[in-house]
Design an enzyme around this catalytic site. Structure first.
Site: not given
Ligand code: COA
Ligand code: NAD
Length: 693
Positions: A62, A101, A104, A124
């Site tokens: 992210a 992310g 993911e 994270e």
């Protein structure tokens, strides 16, 4: 230009994420990825899609700079749901790194491959959050509950090879061209007639995480993200995929709102900002092909190890053959430990020791070195004598560095004919492990020497922080001050054990008296002797520390210091220590609560740090934060002392200092910078230059 390119050939659609430097999933990337997936779904000529990253890695995660700001559509979980729900198969082709992310996104794809050497991880928790785009629900479905829980709660990445074994990926690519490898595997999958295989619809994992959770809770020292992340993973066993996703989102939001998240993200950006020094922008460093190290004790041997591991040949000079032999043995033991940890292969270890390392007793051996680091005894006299000799043997243009902990680098430079080439390189012990390097820029240091020091730090994998010349530079100067505040509390009645406990509960790895035992009480004693001439009549001497020293309690090395290590390697509290401390007290004793201990300790730390920034010894408050996170065991989730001070409130710290000054207005003098900021209602953060963020 869209940050996600779409290209079609041979019925394979290639979706390339291109958002330098790390393909972070910013709002623009999320929107473009969602568009590209819709386009693939509608493209009748395309039967399979590959998602890959442009440049050196897949997707770095992210966009961390968006954290803490209002969320912008589309959300990553929605984009990933669109990938997963696509009726045609989508393959993730991972190279370099897939983090957060990024991984993911890969978990939402139907098939996954990675190139050899790739790192895959969900870091994270190191940023105070948890994987919030399905990672906690999809990963356990692929690799099982325990393995997923371990990966998510530790934040540690795995290699592509381990990921293949674990079932996280389906295929290991060949060669070094990810696009070619991906196209070739996608063609194979097409030939096999594979179909979309949504991870979210795979069977829920089973198992129980309560033991892991209890263990983690016990060692978390206040850090919340790892335990909360485990709770999200555990939800995958009892809830449907959709409800598990909702639970993940709820816990993610909870963490996003914590000050710990803000502290950890501050730390992430701060430790990258310290390497960006305007004064060396555009200045070419000098070339460094060979290092000289003078003194092969604890530090010299550690520095030499660090250089060898980074591929830099080393010439190490000691006082005599026996000392040179001991230095070589220490380096060999350090390298053996690296072999044991799997960081170095045994053949390379042999080459490093037999070819790359030269030990000598004659300073002439240092003549070919491009950068020389002195790590002899902490004495101005000895250091000046060494530098005069280095001046005579070093080649013109060689950088001359000192690893002094406290001493005046200008005075050391002054004995050479080339003060422009002299700089401080303050490593931390053990030097081949600790990442912090204070780079002490002296009065006459040339800018390209500073640039060379920063380039060396990068090569050694260190985190460099610029410091100016003063007694103790950034870290040790601030340490001396808050140690003194702790000593005052002991003089006034607090037990050293109570102080250590309160400081550990705050989140420090160790309390100040445990640190003393580790360093040796003789070091503190020697420092007090050295500074005896500068003592102010109102300074309060730590008489109890002298008493322990004179009783031969030097710390771990004599099995007794503040603690007793004779039958417990962790150290036991000892009534003999308390007796010596009590006898050494001269004033009336009183009680201290844990809360007051922390308030005094932190106020002293922040106050001296404000002086260090105000005096220009540290360039910005964030430089102090990085020094404390990496050199002094400051809890990372609190962001560093300056970040912590902003969250506590500078006005409150100032009020604390004024309250403590009622008893001792000599020690508790507010730093001008602290007063100025508190009066304006400003923060330390306001001084962290925006252009470095
Ligand atoms: N979001 C925003 N910016 C990021 C970023 C992210 N996820 N990851 C890295 N960056 C920025 C860095 O701040 C740095 O910016 P700068 O050049 O202005 O200082 C730049 O990208 C390069 O990063 P750097 O860490 O210096 O590169 P590297 O090659 O050493 O490492 C990574 C690359 C991806 C391994 C590393 O940056 C990393 O670990 N990033 C964080 C990944 C993460 O935790 N993702 C999870 C988010 S949910
Ligand atoms: P040490 O006593 O372990 O090693 C010093 C070494 O220098 C000895 O092996 C000695 O034989 C050698 N030496 C002395 N004079 C010499 C000379 N003229 N020529 C060649 N070799 C000589 O000390 P250390 O802990 O390694 O500390 C070295 C320096 O690093 C000091 O300035 C210290 O303040 C600094 N430092 C220490 C630490 C730490 O945690 N130990 C951390 C950072 C910096």
């Amino acid at each position: 230009m869209s940050p996600v390119r779409y290209a079609l050939s041979d019925r394979i659609a290639v979706l390339t994420v291109d958002n330098p430097p790390v393909n972070a999933l910013s709002q623009a990337v999320r929107a473009a990825l969602a568009d590209a997936v819709s386009r693939f779904a509608a493209d009748e000529d395309a039967e399979i899609a590959v998602i890959l990253g442009a440049g050196r890695l897949f997707i770095g995660g992210a966009d961390i700079s968006e954290f803490g700001k209002p969320p912008a559509d589309p959300w990553l979980p929605e984009v990933i749901a669109a990938i997963e729900d696509c009726p045609k198969p989508i393959v993730a082709a991972i190279h370099g790194t897939a983090l957060g992310g990024g991984l993911e996104v890969a978990l939402g794809c139907h098939w996954r491959m990675a190139m050899p050497g790739t790192k895959l991880g969900l870091p994270e928790v190191t940023l105070g959050i948890l994987p919030g785009a399905g990672g906690t629900q999809r990963l356990p479905r692929l690799v099982g509950l325990q393995a997923a829980a371990k990966m998510i709660a530790s934040g540690k990445p795995m290699t592509a090879e381990a990921a293949l074994d674990a079932g996280l990926i389906d295929h290991l690519g060949q060669g070094d061209d990810v696009l070619a490898a991906a196209r070739s595997w996608a063609a194979d999958l097409l030939a096999q007639g594979v179909v979309a295989r949504p991870t979210g619809r795979m069977a829920a994992p089973s198992g129980d995480l309560s033991d892991m959770r209890a263990g983690m809770q016990a060692k978390s020292r206040g850090e919340v993200a790892p335990v909360t992340a485990l709770d999200a993973v555990a939800a995958s066993t009892s809830l449907s995929f959709a409800d598990g996703m909702a639970e993940e989102r709820r816990l993610f939001r909870e963490l996003m709102d914590t000050p710990q998240r803000a502290g950890l993200i501050h730390a992430f950006f701060a430790e990258r900002a310290t390497a960006k020094l305007p004064e060396i922008a555009g200045i070419a460093p000098r070339e460094i092909d060979r290092l000289g190290v003078i003194g092969g004790g604890t530090m010299g041997a550690g520095i030499a190890t660090s250089a060898l591991l980074a591929g830099l040949p080393v010439v190490l000079v000691e006082r005599d053959e026996a000392a040179a032999g001991r230095a070589r043995d220490t380096i060999a033991a350090n390298l053996a430990a690296a072999v044991k940890r799997g960081k170095l292969d045994p053949d390379r270890r042999d080459t490093l020791l037999d070819v790359s390392l030269v030990t000598a007793t004659d300073y002439d051996a240092l003549a070919p070195a491009d950068l020389l680091i002195e790590a002899v005894f902490e004495s101005m006299e000895v250091k000046q004598e060494v530098f005069a000799r280095l001046d005579a043997v070093a080649r013109p243009g060689a950088v001359l560095a000192t690893n002094t902990s406290y001493l005046d680098v200008d005075a050391i430079a002054a004995v050479t004919s080339r003060p422009q080439d002299v700089i401080g390189l303050h490593f931390f012990s053990p030097a081949h492990i600790m990442k912090l390097l204070e780079i002490v820029v002296a009065r006459d240091t040339a800018p390209d020497v500073t640039a060379t020091a920063f380039a060396l730090a990068r090569r050694l994998g260190k985190i460099p922080v610029r410091a100016g010349v003063c007694d103790g530079f950034i870290g040790n100067r601030i340490l001396s001050h808050y140690r003194t505040a702790a000593d005052h509390m002991v003089l006034d009645g607090a037990s050293p054990y109570a102080i250590d406990r309160a400081i550990r509960d705050f989140g420090f790895a160790m309390g100040p008296y445990q640190v003393s035992d580790l360093a040796g009480l003789d070091i503190g004693f020697a420092t007090r002797q050295r500074k005896a001439a500068d003592v102010h009549p109102r300074d309060r001497a730590p008489t109890f520390a002298d008493a322990l020293y004179h009783a031969g309690r030097l710390g771990r090395k004599t099995k007794r210091g503040y603690y007793d290590y004779s039958d417990d390697p962790k150290g036991r509290e000892d009534t003999e220590t308390l007796r010596l401390v009590q006898e050494a007290r001269t004033d009336a004793s009183r009680e201290f609560t844990d809360e007051e201990i922390v308030r005094r300790y932190m106020a002293a730390m922040v106050n001296e740090a404000a002086r260090v920034v105000g005096d220009g010894i540290a360039s910005r408050p964030l430089d102090v934060d990085v020094v404390f996170l990496h050199g002094y065991g400051f809890p990372r989730w609190r962001g560093g002392p300056m970040h912590w001070a902003d969250t506590y409130g500078l006005d409150r710290i100032l009020a604390d200092i004024r309250e403590f000054a009622r008893d001792d207005d000599h020690f508790w003098q507010p730093a001008p910078l602290l007063t100025e900021l508190a009066d304006k209602g400003a923060t330390f953060e306001s001084l962290n230059r925006k252009d470095t963020k």
